[in-house]
Design a protein around this motif. Structure first.
Motif, PDB file in Angstrom:
ATOM      1  N   TYR A 150       0.846  -1.193   0.000  1.00  0.00           N
ATOM      2  CA  TYR A 150       0.000   0.000   0.000  1.00  0.00           C
ATOM      3  C   TYR A 150       0.883   1.245   0.000  1.00  0.00           C
ATOM      4  CZ  TYR A 150      -3.737  -3.155   1.540  1.00  0.00           C
ATOM      5  OH  TYR A 150      -4.651  -4.173   1.622  1.00  0.00           O
ATOM      6  N   SER A 151       0.507   2.212  -0.803  1.00  0.00           N
ATOM      7  CA  SER A 151       1.200   3.499  -0.833  1.00  0.00           C
ATOM      8  C   SER A 151       0.215   4.583  -0.407  1.00  0.00           C
ATOM      9  CB  SER A 151       1.711   3.810  -2.248  1.00  0.00           C
ATOM     10  OG  SER A 151       2.574   2.800  -2.712  1.00  0.00           O
ATOM     11  N   VAL A 152       0.627   5.384   0.574  1.00  0.00           N
ATOM     12  CA  VAL A 152      -0.219   6.481   1.055  1.00  0.00           C
ATOM     13  C   VAL A 152       0.571   7.776   0.853  1.00  0.00           C
ATOM     14  CG1 VAL A 152      -1.634   7.357   2.946  1.00  0.00           C
ATOM     15  CG2 VAL A 152      -1.145   4.898   2.796  1.00  0.00           C
ATOM     16  N   PRO A 153       0.427   8.403  -0.322  1.00  0.00           N
ATOM     17  CA  PRO A 153       1.240   9.589  -0.620  1.00  0.00           C
ATOM     18  C   PRO A 153       0.906  10.770   0.282  1.00  0.00           C
ATOM     19  CG  PRO A 153       0.272   8.651  -2.620  1.00  0.00           C
ATOM     20  CD  PRO A 153      -0.415   8.011  -1.452  1.00  0.00           C
ATOM     21  N   THR A 163       0.446  17.150 -13.879  1.00  0.00           N
ATOM     22  CA  THR A 163       0.494  16.027 -14.823  1.00  0.00           C
ATOM     23  C   THR A 163       1.458  14.955 -14.350  1.00  0.00           C
ATOM     24  OG1 THR A 163      -0.024  17.503 -16.676  1.00  0.00           O
ATOM     25  CG2 THR A 163       0.985  15.381 -17.212  1.00  0.00           C
ATOM     26  N   LEU A 164       2.609  15.358 -13.815  1.00  0.00           N
ATOM     27  CA  LEU A 164       3.605  14.398 -13.362  1.00  0.00           C
ATOM     28  C   LEU A 164       3.060  13.541 -12.223  1.00  0.00           C
ATOM     29  CD1 LEU A 164       6.422  13.203 -13.428  1.00  0.00           C
ATOM     30  CD2 LEU A 164       7.204  15.079 -11.962  1.00  0.00           C
ATOM     31  N   THR A 165       2.410  14.177 -11.242  1.00  0.00           N
ATOM     32  CA  THR A 165       1.860  13.418 -10.117  1.00  0.00           C
ATOM     33  C   THR A 165       0.803  12.437 -10.584  1.00  0.00           C
ATOM     34  OG1 THR A 165       2.320  15.177  -8.528  1.00  0.00           O
ATOM     35  CG2 THR A 165       0.618  13.588  -7.925  1.00  0.00           C
ATOM     36  N   MET A 166      -0.075  12.876 -11.472  1.00  0.00           N
ATOM     37  CA  MET A 166      -1.133  11.993 -11.961  1.00  0.00           C
ATOM     38  C   MET A 166      -0.551  10.772 -12.670  1.00  0.00           C
ATOM     39  SD  MET A 166      -3.819  14.815 -13.396  1.00  0.00           S
ATOM     40  CE  MET A 166      -5.433  14.289 -12.928  1.00  0.00           C
ATOM     41  N   LYS A 167       0.469  11.000 -13.481  1.00  0.00           N
ATOM     42  CA  LYS A 167       1.111   9.887 -14.181  1.00  0.00           C
ATOM     43  C   LYS A 167       1.791   8.944 -13.201  1.00  0.00           C
ATOM     44  CE  LYS A 167       1.959  12.061 -18.696  1.00  0.00           C
ATOM     45  NZ  LYS A 167       2.997  12.522 -19.654  1.00  0.00           N
TER      46      LYS A 167
END
Length: 204
Positions: A150-153, A163-167
């Protein structure tokens, strides 16, 4: 730009709990699940002790802290009873000298589940690039995705809807990580613990 899709707490995670099962939903005759918690160097790491407190109610817990995370952690919140074993980068070489292989190998084999909470933008980039320059990223590099990660940013507000975060969030999911997001803020530890516990129960 559209906001990142949220994964609501409890979404798609359901279980039928019988009267013979304890309040945590676990069969007391079986061992507790082994959860490897990890924290990265960001401001949200100050409450990592609360994350530990939430998970030790139903799981056996070990924790991996990056050097930067260790600077943020409010150590008074970490359970003082020894129920959580903390692992730092400095232990990697010491373990290697004693056993002939890295601590990251041992922890990856030990864990049933891994939860990176909080996960920094820097570690997201390292994970997707395959970098392994500390204990945490070395574990990620060899993670067995037949087990759940699990990743919890935890990102600054200005970072979220780029755009970078979404990708990168999409890439984390394609890699096999379950990403838990509460857009604009870090989810509560108890809420994330419930998601992980119920998902574990539903997949036993």
């Amino acid at each position: 730009m559209a906001a990142l899709p949220e994964e609501d707490v409890g979404q798609d995670f359901k279980t039928n709990e019988s009267s013979t099962i304890n309040p945590a939903g676990l069969d007391p005759t079986q061992r507790k699940p082994r959860v490897l918690l990890a924290a990265c160097g960001c401001h949200a790491a100050r409450d990592f002790g609360l994350v530990c407190q939430s998970f030790v109610t139903w799981a056996e817990v070990r924790a991996v802290l990056t050097n930067d995370a260790w600077r943020f952690v409010n150590r008074s919140l970490v359970p003082p009873d020894g129920s959580v074993t903390l692992h730092l980068d400095s232990q990697q070489w010491l373990f290697w000298q004693k056993h002939g292989y890295g601590l990251h190998v041992e922890l990856q084999k030990w864990a049933d589940i891994m939860v990176i909470f909080p996960m920094s933008a820097n570690t997201i980039a390292k994970m997707l690039g395959g970098l392994c320059d500390n204990l945490l990223t070395s574990i990620i590099r060899i993670w067995d995705y037949q087990k759940t990660l699990y990743s919890v940013p935890s990102l600054e507000p200005s970072m979220w809807n780029t755009t970078l975060t979404m990708k990168q969030i999409q890439s984390l999911r394609k890699l096999g990580s379950i990403v838990i997001i509460k857009t604009g803020e870090i989810p509560e530890p108890d809420a994330v613990s419930d998601v992980v516990r119920l998902h574990y129960l539903s997949n036993r």
